[in-house]
Motif scaffolding. Structure first.
Motif, PDB file in Angstrom:
ATOM      1  N   GLN A 202     -10.222  -2.052  -5.376  1.00  0.00           N
ATOM      2  CA  GLN A 202     -11.235  -1.163  -4.807  1.00  0.00           C
ATOM      3  C   GLN A 202     -11.831  -1.751  -3.534  1.00  0.00           C
ATOM      4  OE1 GLN A 202     -13.452  -1.031  -8.584  1.00  0.00           O
ATOM      5  NE2 GLN A 202     -13.283   1.195  -8.517  1.00  0.00           N
ATOM      6  N   TRP A 203     -12.102  -3.055  -3.531  1.00  0.00           N
ATOM      7  CA  TRP A 203     -12.660  -3.711  -2.350  1.00  0.00           C
ATOM      8  C   TRP A 203     -11.684  -3.638  -1.178  1.00  0.00           C
ATOM      9  CZ3 TRP A 203     -10.959  -7.893   0.495  1.00  0.00           C
ATOM     10  CH2 TRP A 203     -11.862  -8.414   1.435  1.00  0.00           C
ATOM     11  N   PHE A 204     -10.403  -3.881  -1.446  1.00  0.00           N
ATOM     12  CA  PHE A 204      -9.403  -3.837  -0.385  1.00  0.00           C
ATOM     13  C   PHE A 204      -9.303  -2.435   0.217  1.00  0.00           C
ATOM     14  CE2 PHE A 204      -5.070  -2.948   1.022  1.00  0.00           C
ATOM     15  CZ  PHE A 204      -4.876  -3.965   1.955  1.00  0.00           C
ATOM     16  N   LEU A 205      -9.267  -1.421  -0.639  1.00  0.00           N
ATOM     17  CA  LEU A 205      -9.149  -0.051  -0.139  1.00  0.00           C
ATOM     18  C   LEU A 205     -10.389   0.371   0.654  1.00  0.00           C
ATOM     19  CD1 LEU A 205      -7.559   1.716  -3.245  1.00  0.00           C
ATOM     20  CD2 LEU A 205      -6.462   1.275  -1.044  1.00  0.00           C
ATOM     21  N   ARG A 206     -11.531  -0.135   0.269  1.00  0.00           N
ATOM     22  CA  ARG A 206     -12.787   0.265   0.921  1.00  0.00           C
ATOM     23  C   ARG A 206     -13.038  -0.520   2.214  1.00  0.00           C
ATOM     24  NH1 ARG A 206     -15.568  -0.353  -3.230  1.00  0.00           N
ATOM     25  NH2 ARG A 206     -16.282  -2.492  -2.856  1.00  0.00           N
ATOM     26  N   ASN A 207     -12.721  -1.823   2.221  1.00  0.00           N
ATOM     27  CA  ASN A 207     -13.153  -2.682   3.317  1.00  0.00           C
ATOM     28  C   ASN A 207     -12.040  -3.190   4.237  1.00  0.00           C
ATOM     29  OD1 ASN A 207     -16.064  -2.957   2.545  1.00  0.00           O
ATOM     30  ND2 ASN A 207     -15.180  -3.836   0.707  1.00  0.00           N
ATOM     31  N   VAL A 208     -10.814  -3.249   3.732  1.00  0.00           N
ATOM     32  CA  VAL A 208      -9.746  -3.884   4.501  1.00  0.00           C
ATOM     33  C   VAL A 208      -8.710  -2.885   4.998  1.00  0.00           C
ATOM     34  CG1 VAL A 208      -7.909  -5.624   4.453  1.00  0.00           C
ATOM     35  CG2 VAL A 208     -10.053  -6.037   3.224  1.00  0.00           C
ATOM     36  N   PHE A 209      -8.226  -2.035   4.104  1.00  0.00           N
ATOM     37  CA  PHE A 209      -7.130  -1.151   4.485  1.00  0.00           C
ATOM     38  C   PHE A 209      -7.481  -0.235   5.662  1.00  0.00           C
ATOM     39  CE2 PHE A 209      -4.101   2.439   3.524  1.00  0.00           C
ATOM     40  CZ  PHE A 209      -2.973   1.749   3.945  1.00  0.00           C
ATOM     41  N   PRO A 210      -8.715   0.293   5.758  1.00  0.00           N
ATOM     42  CA  PRO A 210      -9.050   1.108   6.943  1.00  0.00           C
ATOM     43  C   PRO A 210      -8.913   0.334   8.253  1.00  0.00           C
ATOM     44  CG  PRO A 210     -10.640   1.478   5.195  1.00  0.00           C
ATOM     45  CD  PRO A 210      -9.810   0.325   4.755  1.00  0.00           C
ATOM     46  N   LEU A 211      -9.216  -0.966   8.235  1.00  0.00           N
ATOM     47  CA  LEU A 211      -9.076  -1.780   9.440  1.00  0.00           C
ATOM     48  C   LEU A 211      -7.609  -1.964   9.804  1.00  0.00           C
ATOM     49  CD1 LEU A 211     -11.737  -4.565   8.663  1.00  0.00           C
ATOM     50  CD2 LEU A 211     -12.026  -2.469   9.997  1.00  0.00           C
ATOM     51  N   VAL A 212      -6.766  -2.144   8.761  1.00  0.00           N
ATOM     52  CA  VAL A 212      -5.328  -2.259   9.014  1.00  0.00           C
ATOM     53  C   VAL A 212      -4.788  -0.959   9.602  1.00  0.00           C
ATOM     54  CG1 VAL A 212      -3.070  -2.691   7.956  1.00  0.00           C
ATOM     55  CG2 VAL A 212      -5.086  -3.932   7.136  1.00  0.00           C
ATOM     56  N   GLN A 213      -5.240   0.165   9.076  1.00  0.00           N
ATOM     57  CA  GLN A 213      -4.787   1.469   9.566  1.00  0.00           C
ATOM     58  C   GLN A 213      -5.163   1.703  11.023  1.00  0.00           C
ATOM     59  OE1 GLN A 213      -6.573   3.788   6.288  1.00  0.00           O
ATOM     60  NE2 GLN A 213      -4.527   4.661   5.961  1.00  0.00           N
ATOM     61  N   GLN A 214      -6.304   1.157  11.433  1.00  0.00           N
ATOM     62  CA  GLN A 214      -6.706   1.296  12.833  1.00  0.00           C
ATOM     63  C   GLN A 214      -5.720   0.603  13.765  1.00  0.00           C
ATOM     64  OE1 GLN A 214     -10.735  -0.073  13.365  1.00  0.00           O
ATOM     65  NE2 GLN A 214     -11.563   1.326  11.798  1.00  0.00           N
ATOM     66  N   LYS A 215      -5.210  -0.546  13.329  1.00  0.00           N
ATOM     67  CA  LYS A 215      -4.268  -1.310  14.150  1.00  0.00           C
ATOM     68  C   LYS A 215      -2.833  -0.803  13.988  1.00  0.00           C
ATOM     69  CE  LYS A 215      -7.235  -4.396  15.741  1.00  0.00           C
ATOM     70  NZ  LYS A 215      -7.518  -4.563  17.198  1.00  0.00           N
ATOM     71  N   VAL A 216      -2.485  -0.397  12.735  1.00  0.00           N
ATOM     72  CA  VAL A 216      -1.112   0.050  12.445  1.00  0.00           C
ATOM     73  C   VAL A 216      -1.215   1.399  11.733  1.00  0.00           C
ATOM     74  CG1 VAL A 216       1.122  -0.605  11.441  1.00  0.00           C
ATOM     75  CG2 VAL A 216      -0.517  -2.388  12.102  1.00  0.00           C
ATOM     76  N   PRO A 217      -1.340   2.497  12.480  1.00  0.00           N
ATOM     77  CA  PRO A 217      -1.579   3.810  11.855  1.00  0.00           C
ATOM     78  C   PRO A 217      -0.490   4.245  10.887  1.00  0.00           C
ATOM     79  CG  PRO A 217      -2.016   3.874  14.209  1.00  0.00           C
ATOM     80  CD  PRO A 217      -1.371   2.554  13.939  1.00  0.00           C
ATOM     81  N   GLU A 218       0.748   3.782  11.084  1.00  0.00           N
ATOM     82  CA  GLU A 218       1.855   4.236  10.231  1.00  0.00           C
ATOM     83  C   GLU A 218       1.987   3.411   8.948  1.00  0.00           C
ATOM     84  OE1 GLU A 218       3.656   1.278  13.216  1.00  0.00           O
ATOM     85  OE2 GLU A 218       2.002   2.726  13.070  1.00  0.00           O
ATOM     86  N   VAL A 219       1.084   2.473   8.711  1.00  0.00           N
ATOM     87  CA  VAL A 219       1.177   1.611   7.540  1.00  0.00           C
ATOM     88  C   VAL A 219       0.939   2.408   6.260  1.00  0.00           C
ATOM     89  CG1 VAL A 219      -1.274   0.960   7.477  1.00  0.00           C
ATOM     90  CG2 VAL A 219       0.452  -0.631   6.597  1.00  0.00           C
TER      91      VAL A 219
END
Length: 233
Positions: free
Chosen positions: A199-216
């Motif tokens: 839950q923490w990863f989906l809330r706090n980390v994955f959105p940041l990764v998506q900003q850098k790599v939208p197709e992830v």
């Protein structure tokens, strides 16, 4: 029952609270182990007859306790040994009552928090008994080892850190690749810290990764993954 997670339906939630209260009262009366240990009872019953027969018929040189949570069952085997006491090795995957303490501090519901603090007391008592009866304790981190040494200064404590042998486990170049970058998390999501981490990863980390790599894309797999997906939806 294990982590005091409320059921989604109100009638089930009430039933869960009543069972937890009953378990709490029984644990006081019978000096029971913590609820987490009771989850191993089914597996123990599958081997109990054979294990107890072996323990009563022959003398063991070593008893390896793989996880402090199964100590109540190892203790039964020790009581059946008639000769000299075997060398006992206890492998602690965590300092379990510290895990419960973190859950109790973050519990949103008063009754759930009270239940978890009661489990902390039971777990701490059981861990102390297991460590005191062991000749060697294996812990996964230096922090856990230092705490254990303070609790049982006369017992040897060894640190065996988590890790992967990257010389042995190498990715084969012949394996197919995903058309887009994919992150994978494998875990047992019936274990509350793993679910909290997801839950923490989906809330706090994955959105940041998506900003850098939208197709992830992100995939998590393991026991209780379907239930975890429902909780994280």
């Amino acid at each position: 029952l294990q982590y005091a997670v409320p059921a989604p339906a109100s009638d089930n939630r009430l039933l869960c609270w009543l069972i937890r209260l009953e378990l709490h009262l029984i644990s006081i009366w019978l000096q029971m182990p913590p609820a987490t240990s009771l989850l191993f009872s089914g597996a123990w019953q599958n081997i109990r007859v054979q294990a107890e027969a072996l323990a009563s018929q022959q003398q063991f040189d070593v008893i390896w306790v793989e996880h402090t949570l199964v100590w109540p069952f190892a203790e039964r085997l020790l009581r059946l040994q008639k000769g000299s006491r075997p060398f006992v090795i206890c492998s602690g995957h965590n300092v379990e009552h510290h895990v419960l303490q973190r859950q109790a501090r973050s519990a949103a519901h008063g009754l759930g928090r009270w239940y978890l603090w009661r489990q902390v007391c039971l777990m701490q008592r059981m861990e102390q008994a297991a460590w005191s009866a062991s000749n060697l304790i294996v812990q996964c981190s230096e922090n856990d080892a230092q705490y254990t040494r303070r609790c049982v200064p006369r017992t040897s404590v060894l640190v065996m850190p988590n890790g992967v042998d990257t010389d042995y486990f190498r990715r084969r170049s012949t394996l197919p690749t995903e058309p887009s970058p994919t992150l994978v998390l494998t875990a047992g999501f019936g274990y509350a810290p793993n679910l909290e981490g997801l839950q923490w990863f989906l809330r706090n980390v994955f959105p940041l990764v998506q900003q850098k790599v939208p197709e992830v894309s992100f995939l998590f797999a393991g026991s209780c993954a379907a239930a975890a997906a429902h909780v994280c939806a």
